[in-house]
Design an enzyme around this catalytic site. Structure first.
Site, short mmCIF file in Angstrom:
data_model
loop_
_atom_site.label_atom_id
_atom_site.label_comp_id
_atom_site.label_asym_id
_atom_site.label_seq_id
_atom_site.Cartn_x
_atom_site.Cartn_y
_atom_site.Cartn_z
CG HIS A 71 -2.03 -1.02 1.09
ND1 HIS A 71 -3.07 -1.08 1.97
CD2 HIS A 71 -2.25 -2.01 0.19
CE1 HIS A 71 -3.89 -2.06 1.64
NE2 HIS A 71 -3.40 -2.65 0.56
CD GLU A 73 -2.01 4.22 3.16
OE1 GLU A 73 -3.20 4.51 3.34
OE2 GLU A 73 -1.65 3.30 2.39
CB CYS A 99 -6.26 -0.68 4.90
SG CYS A 99 -4.51 -1.13 5.04
CB CYS A 102 -1.95 1.55 5.88
SG CYS A 102 -1.33 0.59 4.47
#
Length: 157
Positions: A71, A73, A99, A102
């Site tokens: 992801h 992040e 999410c 993250c």
């Protein structure tokens, strides 16, 4: 004449630009880590180095999530670490609400503020950010226009 973007809009636009590099068609997400108005790192969701990209071979979905990609992040935090940049006290500008995983990584890395303009489904991020004292600022999606005057560029040459 278009007004100059404030700092939050500016960094959110950078996150939007980073998201254009994403390689998972399920969601394009971008993240910019900023400290003292300086960009520390950027990230977008994409495959690990050396692996194939979802847009080329399809997503690897488990429990309704693509697990092929890292992801945005996480990529931003990793990029900062690889370059030796501390993120303690920084702000994360993210195109989508992180999410749960993250969110936990951002909290653990010491992020103190998260600025987003889009929600994300099925997440405990808001609950975790609140418990950790991380400020969440939700903004409208910034304009996708880039204001510049071609005369300014042509006369500078």
């Amino acid at each position: 004449m278009k007004k100059r973007p404030d700092w939050d809009e500016y960094f959110l636009k950078l996150a939007m630009l980073a998201s254009e590099r994403a390689t998972c068609p399920r969601m394009h997400c971008g993240c910019v880590l900023v400290k003292n108005k300086d960009v520390i790192a950027t990230g977008y969701n994409g495959s690990i180095p050396g692996d194939l990209h979802c847009e080329d071979v399809g997503c690897l979905v488990m429990d309704n999530h693509c697990v092929r990609t890292v992801h945005a992040e996480m990529n931003a935090v990793v990029q900062a670490a690889k370059r030796g940049h501390a993120v303690e006290g920084a702000t994360a500008y993210v195109t989508n609400m992180p999410c749960t995983t993250c969110a936990k990584a951002l909290i653990t890395a010491g992020i103190k503020r998260v600025v987003v303009f889009s929600d994300y489904h099925d997440t405990l991020a808001v609950e975790f950010f609140t418990k950790a004292g991380v400020k969440i600022d939700k903004h409208s999606m910034p304009s996708q226009d880039i204001a510049y005057n071609l005369k300014d560029y042509s006369s500078a040459r």
